[in-house]
Every structure is written in C-alpha cells, then in structure tokens.
Motif scaffolding. Structure first.
Motif, PDB file in Angstrom:
ATOM      1  N   GLU B 110       0.835  -1.196   0.000  1.00 48.49           N
ATOM      2  CA  GLU B 110       0.000   0.000   0.000  1.00 48.49           C
ATOM      3  C   GLU B 110       0.876   1.254   0.000  1.00 48.49           C
ATOM      4  O   GLU B 110       0.658   2.186  -0.780  1.00 48.49           O
ATOM      5  CB  GLU B 110      -0.895  -0.013   1.248  1.00 48.49           C
ATOM      6  N   VAL B 111       1.898   1.229   0.868  1.00 45.88           N
ATOM      7  CA  VAL B 111       2.823   2.356   0.964  1.00 45.88           C
ATOM      8  C   VAL B 111       3.441   2.663  -0.392  1.00 45.88           C
ATOM      9  O   VAL B 111       3.532   3.812  -0.822  1.00 45.88           O
ATOM     10  CB  VAL B 111       3.945   2.025   1.983  1.00 45.88           C
ATOM     11  N   GLN B 113       2.286   2.157  -3.272  1.00 43.20           N
ATOM     12  CA  GLN B 113       1.325   2.705  -4.225  1.00 43.20           C
ATOM     13  C   GLN B 113       0.933   4.134  -3.888  1.00 43.20           C
ATOM     14  O   GLN B 113       0.303   4.811  -4.685  1.00 43.20           O
ATOM     15  CB  GLN B 113       0.065   1.827  -4.259  1.00 43.20           C
ATOM     16  N   GLN B 114       1.253   4.571  -2.683  1.00 42.23           N
ATOM     17  CA  GLN B 114       0.720   5.861  -2.251  1.00 42.23           C
ATOM     18  C   GLN B 114       1.500   7.068  -2.736  1.00 42.23           C
ATOM     19  O   GLN B 114       1.034   8.187  -2.614  1.00 42.23           O
ATOM     20  CB  GLN B 114       0.636   5.903  -0.721  1.00 42.23           C
TER      21      GLN B 114
END
Lengths: 334, 334
Positions: B110-111, B113-114
């Motif tokens: 997730e990180v 992709q952020q």
C-alpha cells in the motif's frame, strides 16, 4: 493483472503519456478536464490506491507521525527508535524521522510549520532547545517521550529517573561502598539531571559523602566514559564503585577499567543506567537501571493519538518505574 | 510577534474558528470562497509557511525519501541509518522510515502505491522478498543501498563484500592458520552470501580446506554468534581462528570465547565484517572488514536524486572497496 498497475500500465490503458498520468495524480492545471476524467476513470477501473497526498488534503490527516531524535547510533536510542517504529506500524501509522543533531534549527522550524504530520514525538527534549516550544506553538499535537520538561503543559511519558538513580545509589551504599565515583553528563535534560540528583540523594540520605575529585562531568560517547574511568582509577585512592548515568558511558568505564588493568567487580563495581540489550552481553555484564522502553513508547503513542483526536483534553504526565537489574559488574562471584 | 503564529493566532486575526483555518489549510469544500480568501490573506500577511501538502500537490514533489530498513538495533544498521539521515538532511530532504521487520507485506504494498515520497532507498534487499520488485513496479525511483540484487535493472551501491571477505581469509592463511572456523548467515541476501563465498575462495586458493564441523550457520543476533563460538571452541580440536560474517556475530563469538575461558588472540583469533564503531572498543578490539558507510550512503542518495530528475537514465551499479582493519583480536601482542 496480478501485480499492481504501474503508471506506465495506467498511461497505456488511458491512451496518454506517463507524464500526463503523473500530472493528473498531482492535480496539475496543465491537463484538460476531458483527459483528467479519462485518466481518473482508468484509475478507478484498475482499483488504483488513491494518492496519499490527495487523501491527506481531503481528510487533513497524513497517518504519519514525526519523530525528533538524537544519536540513533547510541544503543539506547536505537532501541527506542526500533520500539517507536514497531508500535507505530502496529497502528498503521508511518514515521518521519528527523535527527535534531543533523538538522539546523531553521529547518526544524520550517518542518514544524509544514503540518506534514498528524503529530510529533520528541525523545530528546532539553532545556536549552526551543524544539518543544516550537512544536507546541505550531499547533500540532506533541508528546515528549523518555525526556520530559518540568511544568511544561504538554503530554509527557518518562521513566522515573530520579528514583532509579536513588535505588542504584542505595544499592551501592547497602553493599558497603563509601568511596564512590560518579560519571555524569552536563545537565541539559531531565534524564541526566535526575540520574545525577537521585543518586546523590541516596548517598546523602545514608550519610555518604562524594569526594569532589570522584565526580567527572563528561560528554555522551563511549570514549568519554573511558576517559572518566582512567581519571578515577588513577587517583591515589581510587573509588571502589563507579556509577555512570548511561549504559554507553558505563561501557566506556568498563573499557577504561580494562585498559587500566582494574578487575570488575573485584577492584571496582560499575553501575549504568538504561538496561540496553548490550548490558547483558558477557563483554559488559552490567548492573544497570532498567528503562521501561516498551511502556514509555506504547503509553506515549497512545497519548499522542488521544491528543490528535481531542486537542482540548487535559495534558497528562506519566512516570513509569525504573527497577535495578543486577549483574556481574557488581556481584562479587568468587 | 517573535514566535511563529499558531493556528489559534491565525484564527483570531481572521475572525474565524480554528477549525475553519484548518479547513482552509486542508482545502475543505466546506468553507465559503469569501472566508477562504480572508483566511488566506491573513496567512499571507503573517508569512505563514505554505502547507507542505498543498505544495506537494502542486509540484508533485514531497522532498521526502522513503527508507526501508531492518534491525535498527544492530550497530551497523544504526550507523547506516544515522548516515542516511545526516546526508538527506544536508540536502534539505526528509526521511520516512519503514522497518520491514515490523510492517506486513500488504502494508508495504500500500505504501508503495501511495507515492507519498519522491523516491525509495532499500537497505536490506533479499532474494526472498518482493520489496524491490514492488518498489520498481510502483514507478517510484528506487535505489538499493548496502545490499544489492544481481542483475536487477535498478541503481545499486554496495560494498565489495566478496573481495573484503577474500582479503580476510587471505590474511588468516598468510598468518599460518589452517584450522579455521566460519560463522555464517543463511544466504538470503548478497552481503552474507559474498562474505561467505569470498572467504571460502581465499582459503581454497591457498589450498586450505574448511572442515565441515568448523562451519556454523546461524541467525543474526549476538546470541547466535555466542552459541557458535561455544560450539566451535568445544570441538576436540578447536579452530585457531574464527571469522564471522558480521561484527554483531563476531561480538557474540568474542563473548562466547570469554564464557568458555578461551583467550583472544592467544588461543583463537577472531575476525568480523562491518567495522562498526564498537569494533574499536577495548571490550572487542576486533579485526574486521571495513564497510564504507559514508561512501555507500552519499553515492546512493546522489544516484536517487539523479533518478528522480531523469527517470530514463541508464541504471548504475556502484561497488566500493572494503579494506581490512586490523586490531587486537588477531594481533598477538605478548
């Protein structure tokens, strides 16, 4: 596709360049409304994770905590940092780390104004630094961890350094020591101050005087503890016990004793403060006051989250006990 | 006023609530155009530093670098982290730190992709982790520091672990050792693999065989080195020299030797790898292979900045020499 789509994939699917995708993601005005819409539709179809910046703009939260720290190469600070990272991660929070040794005060002032983070953790508050006042003035929720500032209207979680030091002093006196060396830091923070004053109080309560020549004020590194030990052990009548206000200094004292040929604990007892993992290694086998790192960090981060959710709640100062851990550097085992 | 204005000050000056100031700062749609304008004018008059998020949205740059690391409590990693912080600060860049031991792989995905950061530094790439492929797939500029991945199309800056280990092996052989212990890590990364293979190559080139019973494969902590030393020194004919692939393991070996009553270097020589600051302490006085931490970090961050500015430039793999630092754990001084 099994892997997450890259900006290249997204560009291909939307029929635009990667630069255009990037412009849409960063809200650039250089993109036509039509193109923006097409790209956003592709992102939506691809279940693209929303840009953290865009989300932060919308919610006003970054899910990121700013940590101000010094000396990550000191064993205690490394353990503190590791624990902060562990606890923040377990809560789904990110950590921005600033080393206040490296950053200029102007940089820090700028950082504090940028509200890049939801809150600050300060682990090295000192009386001669403006960091904590700047942090509080910035309006960003702030908690002092490990090192507090007396009377400051700010959430604080600290170990009971005074009591831990008192117990260490009492322990030495109870075991018959009357000629005791003190390796202490210049008092710019509560930790070193209380570790000094608590120790002196225990000796005073027991009627034991510290000779002025037995007190050495030093800087933080191992080499400073080493030099202090050489100095103390070179006295005509060397002290029979040495207390140093940090483990790192105590490791230096032990190495100074080694260099000087003094046997620990037969010739001299050595006591530290922190109970770092290394204190238990054979090389040191150090009696030391335990800092409850886990409790300090977990309580502090909880207080910070409470403050973020309710900025007007009353401030709390939490003090956790620091028990003595006894090892071979003081227990004559022959 | 002398101190920077707080959001409370700004609210008072604009004649609105603090919540309204916050809404303006976070671009909330719940504020009328008129109020927004008034607040922004007050901010401007007060020389209020622009919101970092707003600026980042506009420029697409966060001036923040994401660092993925393991084990900050290991002395080498703490020094690496300290140096990364120092160099980033000197360039006006912030550091977000993720400890990949603590974070789940989903969190990391997730990180990645952020795009909260301008680039990633990975210090602990391993063959069994997907982190580097995920980082590259995210499209965010990425550099591997300290630990590389063979043949990966990614900027990498590493020490010459193979040559450093070879020189350590050659040094022991040149000083007459033929019965040598090897304390090695399971090979999940290039560093431990090359520190093992380079050492074996030096012995093979000199016609020295390593007895199978003299090789101990261990996990990373000090206690593992300690246990390995006990095992090796308990052999009917213990090795006359022990090489461990990290300083932390070598500290454990020295402590194991201490526990066992074996004298270093009289009974057994000990060699490590990293040349951490602690290696020079009397407690260890360790001969070890030097990792050029400063050069690795400075070169790596420069490569990352180059990559951020020019995403299409060819990738570079930089390998820096690792010279042997000789100390008392190998030099018989009697």
């Amino acid at each position: 596709m099994s892997r997450p789509p890259t900006s290249r994939d997204l560009a291909r699917m939307a029929g635009v360049s990667q630069a255009t995708v990037s412009r849409v993601l960063t809200n650039s005005p250089k993109v036509t409304a039509e193109t923006r819409e097409r790209v956003l539709q592709v992102l939506k179809d691809a279940n693209y994770t929303p840009n953290a910046l865009a989300r932060a703009m919308k919610t006003g939260r970054t899910d990121t905590i700013g940590v101000f720290m010094t000396r990550v190469t000191s064993p205690f600070h490394a353990e503190l940092l590791d624990e902060i990272g562990r606890v923040l991660s377990s809560m789904g929070l990110h950590m921005i780390l600033w080393n206040i040794e490296h950053d200029q005060e102007e940089t820090i002032a700028e950082v504090l104004q940028q509200r890049f983070v939801d809150g600050f953790l300060l682990t090295s508050a000192t009386y001669d630094s403006k960091l904590h006042t700047m942090a509080l003035a910035s309006g960003t929720p702030t908690v002092l961890l490990h090192r507090g500032i007396d009377g400051l209207d700010c959430d604080q979680v600290v170990g009971d350094n005074w009591q831990g030091a008192y117990d260490a002093g009492r322990y030495l006196v109870d075991h018959g020591h009357t000629d005791i060396g003190l390796v202490t830091l210049t008092h710019t923070g509560n930790t070193s101050r209380d570790r000094d004053l608590g120790f002196r109080a225990a000796l005073a309560d027991a009627g034991v005087k510290i000779k002025p020549g037995n007190v050495v004020s030093v800087d933080v590194p191992h080499s400073a503890g080493h030099a202090a030990a050489i100095k103390l052990l070179s006295r005509k009548k060397p002290p029979t016990a040495i207390y140093a206000v940090t483990d790192l200094l105590a490791f230096g004292v032990l190495d100074g004793a080694r260099a000087r040929g003094a046997r620990v604990p037969d010739d001299v007892w050595v006591v530290g403060f922190d109970n770092t993992e290394m204190a238990a290694w054979e090389a040191f086998d150090l009696t030391t006051v335990d800092q409850p790192v886990h409790g300090i960090v977990e309580t502090g981060i909880q207080l910070l989250r409470d403050r973020i959710n309710d900025p007007d709640r009353p401030t709390e100062v939490v003090t956790l006990p620091c028990p003595l851990a006894i090892r071979g550097s003081t227990a004559n085992r022959h």
